[in-house]
Design a protein around this motif. Structure first.
Motif, mmCIF file in Angstrom:
data_model
loop_
_atom_site.group_PDB
_atom_site.id
_atom_site.type_symbol
_atom_site.label_atom_id
_atom_site.label_comp_id
_atom_site.label_asym_id
_atom_site.label_seq_id
_atom_site.Cartn_x
_atom_site.Cartn_y
_atom_site.Cartn_z
ATOM 1 N N SER A 1 0.851 -1.191 0.000
ATOM 2 C CA SER A 1 0.000 0.000 0.000
ATOM 3 C C SER A 1 0.890 1.244 0.000
ATOM 4 C CB SER A 1 -0.932 0.023 1.212
ATOM 5 O OG SER A 1 -0.222 0.375 2.386
ATOM 6 N N ALA A 2 0.321 2.347 -0.476
ATOM 7 C CA ALA A 2 1.053 3.616 -0.502
ATOM 8 C C ALA A 2 0.049 4.758 -0.539
ATOM 9 C CB ALA A 2 1.978 3.684 -1.721
ATOM 10 N N PRO A 3 0.430 5.934 -0.019
ATOM 11 C CA PRO A 3 -0.411 7.118 -0.214
ATOM 12 C C PRO A 3 -0.566 7.405 -1.703
ATOM 13 C CG PRO A 3 1.337 7.535 1.397
ATOM 14 C CD PRO A 3 1.652 6.230 0.736
ATOM 15 N N LEU A 4 -1.629 8.071 -2.057
ATOM 16 C CA LEU A 4 -1.923 8.303 -3.466
ATOM 17 C C LEU A 4 -0.766 8.974 -4.194
ATOM 18 C CD1 LEU A 4 -5.622 9.485 -3.108
ATOM 19 C CD2 LEU A 4 -4.851 7.370 -4.170
ATOM 20 N N VAL A 5 -0.228 10.044 -3.623
ATOM 21 C CA VAL A 5 0.818 10.787 -4.331
ATOM 22 C C VAL A 5 2.077 9.960 -4.485
ATOM 23 C CG1 VAL A 5 1.599 11.901 -2.185
ATOM 24 C CG2 VAL A 5 2.174 12.906 -4.396
ATOM 25 N N VAL A 6 2.485 9.258 -3.443
ATOM 26 C CA VAL A 6 3.694 8.435 -3.517
ATOM 27 C C VAL A 6 3.475 7.272 -4.476
ATOM 28 C CG1 VAL A 6 5.298 6.990 -2.195
ATOM 29 C CG2 VAL A 6 4.389 9.091 -1.189
ATOM 30 N N GLY A 7 2.294 6.664 -4.389
ATOM 31 C CA GLY A 7 2.003 5.532 -5.258
ATOM 32 C C GLY A 7 1.922 5.908 -6.719
ATOM 33 N N ARG A 8 1.223 6.995 -7.012
ATOM 34 C CA ARG A 8 1.030 7.387 -8.404
ATOM 35 C C ARG A 8 2.300 7.940 -9.046
ATOM 36 N NH1 ARG A 8 -4.765 10.474 -7.400
ATOM 37 N NH2 ARG A 8 -6.104 8.631 -7.550
ATOM 38 N N ARG A 9 3.081 8.699 -8.286
ATOM 39 C CA ARG A 9 4.225 9.390 -8.861
ATOM 40 C C ARG A 9 5.527 8.594 -8.796
ATOM 41 N NH1 ARG A 9 0.570 12.814 -7.544
ATOM 42 N NH2 ARG A 9 0.366 14.912 -8.401
ATOM 43 N N ILE A 10 5.656 7.693 -7.816
ATOM 44 C CA ILE A 10 6.941 7.011 -7.643
ATOM 45 C C ILE A 10 6.794 5.489 -7.735
ATOM 46 C CG2 ILE A 10 8.940 6.690 -6.152
ATOM 47 C CD1 ILE A 10 8.308 9.383 -4.863
ATOM 48 N N ILE A 11 5.933 4.898 -6.894
ATOM 49 C CA ILE A 11 5.877 3.438 -6.792
ATOM 50 C C ILE A 11 5.342 2.804 -8.078
ATOM 51 C CG2 ILE A 11 5.049 1.469 -5.458
ATOM 52 C CD1 ILE A 11 6.938 3.336 -3.923
ATOM 53 N N ALA A 12 4.149 3.234 -8.504
ATOM 54 C CA ALA A 12 3.533 2.615 -9.686
ATOM 55 C C ALA A 12 4.401 2.732 -10.941
ATOM 56 C CB ALA A 12 2.144 3.210 -9.920
ATOM 57 N N PRO A 13 4.979 3.911 -11.249
ATOM 58 C CA PRO A 13 5.818 3.988 -12.451
ATOM 59 C C PRO A 13 7.059 3.098 -12.399
ATOM 60 C CG PRO A 13 5.147 6.182 -11.751
ATOM 61 C CD PRO A 13 4.757 5.238 -10.650
ATOM 62 N N ALA A 14 7.531 2.767 -11.191
ATOM 63 C CA ALA A 14 8.744 1.959 -11.057
ATOM 64 C C ALA A 14 8.468 0.455 -11.080
ATOM 65 C CB ALA A 14 9.476 2.324 -9.770
ATOM 66 N N ILE A 15 7.216 0.064 -10.921
ATOM 67 C CA ILE A 15 6.907 -1.369 -10.854
ATOM 68 C C ILE A 15 7.242 -2.119 -12.151
ATOM 69 C CG2 ILE A 15 4.944 -2.981 -10.781
ATOM 70 C CD1 ILE A 15 3.921 -1.425 -8.359
ATOM 71 N N PRO A 16 6.943 -1.581 -13.344
ATOM 72 C CA PRO A 16 7.344 -2.323 -14.558
ATOM 73 C C PRO A 16 8.852 -2.596 -14.616
ATOM 74 C CG PRO A 16 5.748 -0.627 -15.116
ATOM 75 C CD PRO A 16 6.134 -0.393 -13.680
ATOM 76 N N GLU A 17 9.664 -1.637 -14.186
ATOM 77 C CA GLU A 17 11.116 -1.826 -14.176
ATOM 78 C C GLU A 17 11.500 -2.914 -13.170
ATOM 79 O OE1 GLU A 17 12.868 1.941 -13.368
ATOM 80 O OE2 GLU A 17 11.691 2.970 -14.903
ATOM 81 N N ARG B 1 6.951 19.250 -1.140
ATOM 82 C CA ARG B 1 7.534 19.900 -2.322
ATOM 83 C C ARG B 1 7.609 18.951 -3.522
ATOM 84 N NH1 ARG B 1 10.754 24.210 -3.747
ATOM 85 N NH2 ARG B 1 10.804 25.006 -1.613
ATOM 86 N N PHE B 2 7.978 17.685 -3.271
ATOM 87 C CA PHE B 2 8.147 16.779 -4.406
ATOM 88 C C PHE B 2 6.837 16.548 -5.153
ATOM 89 C CE2 PHE B 2 6.736 13.590 -1.290
ATOM 90 C CZ PHE B 2 5.976 12.734 -2.056
ATOM 91 N N GLU B 3 5.712 16.707 -4.449
ATOM 92 C CA GLU B 3 4.417 16.467 -5.077
ATOM 93 C C GLU B 3 4.031 17.575 -6.045
ATOM 94 O OE1 GLU B 3 -0.281 15.826 -3.762
ATOM 95 O OE2 GLU B 3 1.320 15.681 -2.257
ATOM 96 N N VAL B 4 4.499 18.798 -5.773
ATOM 97 C CA VAL B 4 4.051 19.954 -6.559
ATOM 98 C C VAL B 4 5.210 20.652 -7.265
ATOM 99 C CG1 VAL B 4 1.988 20.368 -5.178
ATOM 100 C CG2 VAL B 4 4.166 21.373 -4.459
ATOM 101 N N ALA B 5 6.341 19.966 -7.402
ATOM 102 C CA ALA B 5 7.526 20.599 -7.994
ATOM 103 C C ALA B 5 7.240 21.165 -9.383
ATOM 104 C CB ALA B 5 8.675 19.605 -8.046
ATOM 105 N N ASP B 6 6.499 20.424 -10.194
ATOM 106 C CA ASP B 6 6.199 20.893 -11.557
ATOM 107 C C ASP B 6 5.342 22.155 -11.525
ATOM 108 O OD1 ASP B 6 7.638 18.782 -12.542
ATOM 109 O OD2 ASP B 6 5.891 17.557 -13.049
ATOM 110 N N HIS B 7 4.369 22.193 -10.624
ATOM 111 C CA HIS B 7 3.491 23.364 -10.537
ATOM 112 C C HIS B 7 4.241 24.580 -10.007
ATOM 113 C CE1 HIS B 7 0.303 20.702 -11.549
ATOM 114 N NE2 HIS B 7 0.244 20.103 -10.381
ATOM 115 N N LEU B 8 5.200 24.372 -9.124
ATOM 116 C CA LEU B 8 6.029 25.474 -8.641
ATOM 117 C C LEU B 8 6.897 26.023 -9.766
ATOM 118 C CD1 LEU B 8 7.180 24.140 -5.152
ATOM 119 C CD2 LEU B 8 6.017 26.310 -5.551
ATOM 120 N N GLN B 9 7.480 25.125 -10.525
ATOM 121 C CA GLN B 9 8.365 25.538 -11.610
ATOM 122 C C GLN B 9 7.614 26.307 -12.687
ATOM 123 O OE1 GLN B 9 10.563 22.321 -13.363
ATOM 124 N NE2 GLN B 9 11.847 23.647 -14.605
#
Length: 302
Positions: A97-113, A244-252
């Motif tokens: 299990s993971a929080p939505l932001v961590v799961g969607r942005r980090i965990i899920a994209p890394a699972i295929p690898e 910060r890591f969750e909204v880095a793109d929006h800050l930039q």
């Protein structure tokens, strides 16, 4: 093996308190789950659960059987893990299990690898911002964002995650730029809260010259999904607190800007939790090592 599967089903029914929930957890039907429990009860010669149309509760015999049944399954799992480690062929299914932001942005994209390296390991990923009960929900690993309570779980700290208070330029133009936490309250700013059933307080703890201070904030909308709060902030609905890591793109891009910078939020912690008995499993260690490295890399880059 059938007897062991029946015991596994008993444990999940006991822990989840529902035949249908246990069936979903074990990827089978409620009819199969009920049949396995019935077979186990026939073998033992006792009733393990009292069933009504609305609830299911363990009997005294069921309560007595649970600890022994858990020890049996844990011993089998440990023995299987030892064999797999010796053979260098980790396989099986991980419940994560993971929080939505961590799961969607980090965990899920890394699972295929990860699965490209370890194709015999299957992943069942559950994403939710609610606090999960790792043991009761039968999880092998849980990524947790926020303060930790005392428990018997194996805890691996991943990173401190700096947080910010943010709003869209449109919101600031309409309502003004609050300088600090006091201004949030004094000027009645619309604050977007992550709120779950049973939560009673609306407070943000911010850093001041005198140390931590809690500010009782309020707002017209709330949600239990952190991504929804981000979308509302982008739409100009109010002020949101985010890592910060969750909204880095929006800050930039300037879609979100920092507010109340004189009293910033404290950093939150990201950790990986696992029942101690399961951390000995090679596939649990492999997955946690892999994902912890990815989390640290992504958070540091934000």
């Amino acid at each position: 093996m059938a007897y062991v599967n029946n015991i596994r089903m008993f444990l999940r029914v006991y822990e989840l308190g529902s035949m249908s929930a246990a069936a979903r957890d074990q990827r089978t039907s409620p009819a199969v789950a009920s049949s396995r429990i019935a077979e186990l009860e026939k073998h033992l010669g006792v009733r393990l659960f009292n069933r009504t149309t609305r609830a299911l509760h363990p009997t005294e015999h069921g309560q007595l059987f649970y600890d022994g049944a858990r020890a049996i399954v844990d011993a089998i799992t440990s023995a299987e893990a030892s064999v797999m480690e010796a053979a260098k062929t980790p396989r099986g299914t991980l419940f994560v299990s993971a929080p939505l932001v961590v799961g969607r942005r980090i965990i899920a994209p890394a699972i295929p690898e990860f699965r490209a390296q370890y194709p015999e390991i299957n992943i069942r990923l559950r994403l939710s911002d609610r606090v999960v009960d790792v043991t009761a929900e039968g999880l092998d690993l849980a990524f947790h964002l926020g303060p930790l309570s005392d428990s018997d779980l194996k805890v691996r700290m991943i990173a401190d995650c700096p947080r910010l208070l943010l709003a869209s330029p449109a919101y600031v133009a309409r309502r003004g730029l609050p300088a600090d936490g006091a201004a949030l309250v004094r000027d009645g700013h619309d604050c977007l809260n992550l709120r779950f059933p049973g939560a009673r307080e609306f407070q943000w703890t911010l850093q001041t010259d005198d140390g931590p201070r809690r500010y009782e904030i309020s707002g017209p909308v709330e949600c239990d999904d952190g991504d929804v709060l981000t979308d509302w902030a982008l739409a100009g609905c109010g002020i949101v607190m985010k890592p910060r890591f969750e909204v880095a793109d929006h800050l930039q891009s300037g879609a979100l800007v920092p507010v109340a910078e004189a009293t910033p939020p404290y950093a939150t912690q990201l950790a990986c939790l696992s029942p101690s008995r399961r951390f000995r499993d090679p596939k649990v260690r492999l997955f946690s090592d892999y994902m912890i490295a990815r989390c640290r890399e992504d958070i540091a880059a934000a």
